[in-house]
Design a protein around this motif. Structure first.
Motif, PDB file in Angstrom:
ATOM      1  N   TYR A 149      -6.251  21.828  13.232  1.00 26.16           N
ATOM      2  CA  TYR A 149      -5.611  22.851  12.395  1.00 26.16           C
ATOM      3  C   TYR A 149      -6.243  22.864  11.005  1.00 26.16           C
ATOM      4  N   LEU A 150      -6.380  21.646  10.382  1.00 25.10           N
ATOM      5  CA  LEU A 150      -6.945  21.584   9.037  1.00 25.10           C
ATOM      6  C   LEU A 150      -8.399  22.032   9.022  1.00 25.10           C
ATOM      7  N   ARG A 151      -9.174  21.675  10.077  1.00 25.48           N
ATOM      8  CA  ARG A 151     -10.579  22.084  10.131  1.00 25.48           C
ATOM      9  C   ARG A 151     -10.702  23.605  10.139  1.00 25.48           C
ATOM     10  N   ARG A 152      -9.879  24.268  10.959  1.00 26.13           N
ATOM     11  CA  ARG A 152      -9.963  25.725  11.055  1.00 26.13           C
ATOM     12  C   ARG A 152      -9.560  26.399   9.737  1.00 26.13           C
ATOM     13  N   GLN A 153      -8.519  25.901   9.076  1.00 29.57           N
ATOM     14  CA  GLN A 153      -8.073  26.524   7.834  1.00 29.57           C
ATOM     15  C   GLN A 153      -9.054  26.293   6.688  1.00 29.57           C
ATOM     16  N   GLN A 154      -9.697  25.108   6.661  1.00 32.18           N
ATOM     17  CA  GLN A 154     -10.606  24.791   5.560  1.00 32.18           C
ATOM     18  C   GLN A 154     -11.963  25.453   5.710  1.00 32.18           C
ATOM     19  N   GLN A 155     -12.215  26.060   6.859  1.00 34.34           N
ATOM     20  CA  GLN A 155     -13.459  26.827   7.007  1.00 34.34           C
ATOM     21  C   GLN A 155     -13.458  28.021   6.048  1.00 34.34           C
ATOM     22  N   ASP A 156     -12.336  28.702   5.968  1.00 31.13           N
ATOM     23  CA  ASP A 156     -12.228  29.849   5.069  1.00 31.13           C
ATOM     24  C   ASP A 156     -11.756  29.449   3.679  1.00 31.13           C
ATOM     25  N   ARG A 157     -10.940  28.393   3.619  1.00 28.59           N
ATOM     26  CA  ARG A 157     -10.353  27.967   2.336  1.00 28.59           C
ATOM     27  C   ARG A 157     -10.529  26.466   2.186  1.00 28.59           C
ATOM     28  N   PRO A 158     -11.625  26.002   1.620  1.00 31.64           N
ATOM     29  CA  PRO A 158     -11.932  24.556   1.537  1.00 31.64           C
ATOM     30  C   PRO A 158     -10.834  23.770   0.824  1.00 31.64           C
ATOM     31  N   ASP A 159     -10.102  24.418  -0.107  1.00 31.35           N
ATOM     32  CA  ASP A 159      -9.078  23.688  -0.878  1.00 31.35           C
ATOM     33  C   ASP A 159      -7.732  23.625  -0.162  1.00 31.35           C
ATOM     34  N   TYR A 160      -7.641  24.190   1.043  1.00 31.24           N
ATOM     35  CA  TYR A 160      -6.344  24.229   1.738  1.00 31.24           C
ATOM     36  C   TYR A 160      -5.887  22.813   2.097  1.00 31.24           C
ATOM     37  N   ARG A 161      -4.608  22.520   1.834  1.00 29.31           N
ATOM     38  CA  ARG A 161      -4.008  21.237   2.211  1.00 29.31           C
ATOM     39  C   ARG A 161      -2.527  21.432   2.480  1.00 29.31           C
ATOM     40  N   ILE A 162      -1.921  20.501   3.222  1.00 28.56           N
ATOM     41  CA  ILE A 162      -0.483  20.532   3.511  1.00 28.56           C
ATOM     42  C   ILE A 162       0.229  19.627   2.511  1.00 28.56           C
ATOM     43  N   HIS A 163       1.297  20.116   1.958  1.00 28.58           N
ATOM     44  CA  HIS A 163       2.060  19.343   0.967  1.00 28.58           C
ATOM     45  C   HIS A 163       3.520  19.779   1.037  1.00 28.58           C
ATOM     46  N   PRO A 164       4.476  18.933   0.562  1.00 27.86           N
ATOM     47  CA  PRO A 164       4.305  17.530   0.152  1.00 27.86           C
ATOM     48  C   PRO A 164       4.443  16.604   1.368  1.00 27.86           C
ATOM     49  N   ALA A 165       4.142  15.341   1.168  1.00 28.48           N
ATOM     50  CA  ALA A 165       4.338  14.352   2.245  1.00 28.48           C
ATOM     51  C   ALA A 165       5.831  14.106   2.428  1.00 28.48           C
TER      52      ALA A 165
END
Length: 599
Positions: free
Chosen positions: A120-136
């Protein structure tokens, strides 16, 4: 002769007091009735506006729900996957600012289990390198906001895991398990710096399997819930700040009520406070509406505002009260004038009677004085009636002036209606005064002449031809005699009696009036018969009294003087007048005229 005592109000006859009291009571009753009617009208208007507010809130939320389901349909059309650019295209096509006022954006939340997280993170960061899930967090669920448009207004929400907070998570799980749209309990949006209450609106979507989407959504039972939990793919959602939602749904300029919305005791939105410029501390009306909305219980309280009071203000009851009191006062002073004159005449007559046996010569002089006093009394009544017309004309002129001034202002219909009431009351008072003048003129300067009653009747029927034609009246007449009479007064007698016969017609039958005469020893006996509504025999002695009316002004308008004038005319001709009648069976008025009336 003893010195005349000054007049006091206590000298008025009890009947005069009764008439004034009844008139005043009627004025107060009409005033109160007008107030109640306006209050009921305003209350109905408030309830209509309150129900319209509730309807608009429900319809607007349903419109937002439709937009979210259209997002689900778009995802399903892309085989359960949609990328960042595709979601931007979909959001742009919705034209959110124009068509969905009050919505903060529209986005996608995916259900991301631990095993699928790296991909999931790989696919989202292809278009948006700064994408992250928050908060823990320590929850077993991961529901990150993947896309949200417009992004510029919602940057803080991108990547937010809605499972980190209980209100967001509970509504998400409820949407997942029910397959229905749900909203969260009150929250503060991360993209809002104002820290004002809001909520999230979810609709779920599921991975495609052999089961159709409709089966997943509409099936009941534990098995259906388990299927939805297993196939849950995510949610299309929209964030809302409640005050923006209300601005988009119900602009203040388009309503006259204040709104308060609470969710389980938590205040979501409030216009009913002193800082709101339209707030009214003691509202005219207030109503609370419990409302079930997508899994939450809202309580919407609606109160009338100062704008509502200004819009519904109506001075009609005050106009009615003031005008009624003015008319009652004029009637009261008229009675005072007539009673004072009558008291002087009565006192003079009593004085003459006491000295009758001792002073026959004085009696003749007193009789002459009485005649002069009666003449003065008639002249006084005539002058008083004439002088009363001047304030009435002034009142009528000013109301006409007010009507002309307000004629181009359609925003004050209640003022125009009140002016109409004043004009109508002045017209009725003028009718009474003119009737009194006419009554006082009878026999003032009589001149006996030979009168052909047939010609006189022709003239009367010609004058009444329009009303006779309008009411389809049938006239049956016998040949009438030529008599010695006072022509003006005799014409008034026939005109009044025939006019009354037409006025008091029976609406269920064709009006018919029969006029006949009979010669007797020293007089002529005339009769005028109709098939109208008739008169109660108990009222026979009252119908000839001045100002006596048996019906309301609204049902049968008039001054109440007509039959009094008829009695005076008949007396002038040395005759008598009486009536025979039954209710709903018509009436016959008989009168006699002396063959040799005295001047």
């Amino acid at each position: 002769m003893e010195q005349q005592k000054p007049f006091t109000m206590g000298n008025l006859h009890w009947a005069h007091w009764l008439i004034v009291a009844l008139s005043l009571l009627m004025t107060i009753a009409v005033w109160q009735y007008s107030k109640i009617q306006i209050q009921e009208k305003n209350e109905n208007r408030f309830h209509r506006e309150a129900e319209q507010v509730i309807t608009l809130i429900i319809e607007r939320l349903q419109k937002y729900e439709d937009a979210l389901w259209s997002g689900v349909a778009t995802i399903k059309s892309h085989e359960d996957t949609i990328n960042f650019s595709q979601w931007q295209s979909f959001s742009s096509a919705l034209h959110l600012p124009e068509k969905y006022k009050g919505i903060n954006g529209i986005g996608v939340i995916f259900n991301v289990p631990d095993t699928a997280l790296p991909d999931y993170l790989r696919r989202q960061q292809q278009d948006r390198p700064d994408y992250r899930i928050h908060p823990a967090h320590q929850n077993v669920y991961r529901f990150p906001i993947t896309y949200i448009e417009p992004m510029a207004d919602n940057l803080n929400a991108v990547g937010l895991d809605v499972a980190h907070e209980s209100n967001r998570l509970k509504a998400a799980l409820k949407a997942r398990d029910s397959g229905q749209a749900q909203i969260t309990a009150p929250i503060y949006l991360v993209q809002s710096e104002e820290r004002t209450p809001g909520f999230l609106f979810y609709v779920p979507f599921y991975n495609s399997t052999n089961d159709s989407d409709s089966e997943l959504i509409y099936e009941d039972g534990d098995l259906a819930i388990k299927k939805r939990q297993q196939q849950f793919a995510g949610m299309v959602y929209a964030p809302f700040i409640v005050y923006k939602l209300m601005q988009g749904t119900l602009e203040k300029a388009r309503r006259h009520v204040g709104i308060t919305i609470s969710d389980d005791g938590f205040l979501l939105y409030d216009e009913n406070h002193k800082n709101d410029k339209r707030y009214e501390k003691g509202p005219q009306f207030q109503q609370a509406f419990p409302l079930e909305v997508y899994g939450r219980s809202w309580l919407i309280t609606i109160r009338s505002s100062s704008a509502f009071r200004n819009e519904t203000s109506n001075n009609q009851p005050t106009f009615i009260l003031v005008c009624g009191i003015i008319i009652d006062a004029m009637l009261f002073f008229l009675f005072i004038i007539l009673s004072n004159a009558n008291r002087r005449a009565t006192k003079l007559a009593n004085y003459m009677t006491e000295g009758y046996q001792a002073k026959s010569l004085e009696l003749e002089r007193n009789i002459e004085r009485l005649k002069e006093s009666n003449t003065e009394l008639e002249q006084f009544a005539f002058a008083a009636s004439h002088d009363l017309q001047e304030p009435l004309r002034t009142l009528t002129s000013f109301t006409e002036l007010l009507k002309d001034e307000l004629g181009s202002n359609p925003d004050k219909p209640h003022v125009i209606a009140s002016i109409k009431y004043i004009s109508e009351a002045a017209e009725r008072m003028q009718c009474l005064v003119l009737g009194l003048m006419s009554y006082s003129r009878i026999g003032r300067e009589p001149e006996l002449m030979s009168v052909d009653c047939n010609d006189l009747l022709d003239d009367v029927l010609s004058d009444l031809s329009v009303v006779i034609k309008e009411n389809n009246v049938k006239i049956v007449r016998a040949t009438l005699p030529v008599i010695l009479a006072f022509p003006t007064e005799l014409r008034m007698l026939f005109l009044n009696l025939i006019s009354n016969a037409i006025k008091f017609k029976n609406r269920e039958t064709t009006p018919c009036i029969t006029i006949s005469s009979k010669e007797e020893d020293d007089h002529w006996l005339f009769s005028i018969t109709d098939n109208g509504i008739g008169i109660d025999p108990k009222q026979f002695e009252h119908v000839f009294l001045i100002f006596k009316r048996l019906h309301s002004q609204d049902d049968y308008p008039g001054s109440g003087i007509g039959l009094s004038k008829c009695k005076k005319v008949v007396a002038l001709h040395g005759g008598k007048i009486w009536v025979s009648s039954k209710i709903n069976e018509g009436s016959t008025f008989f009168f006699t005229l002396a063959k040799s009336p005295k001047k």
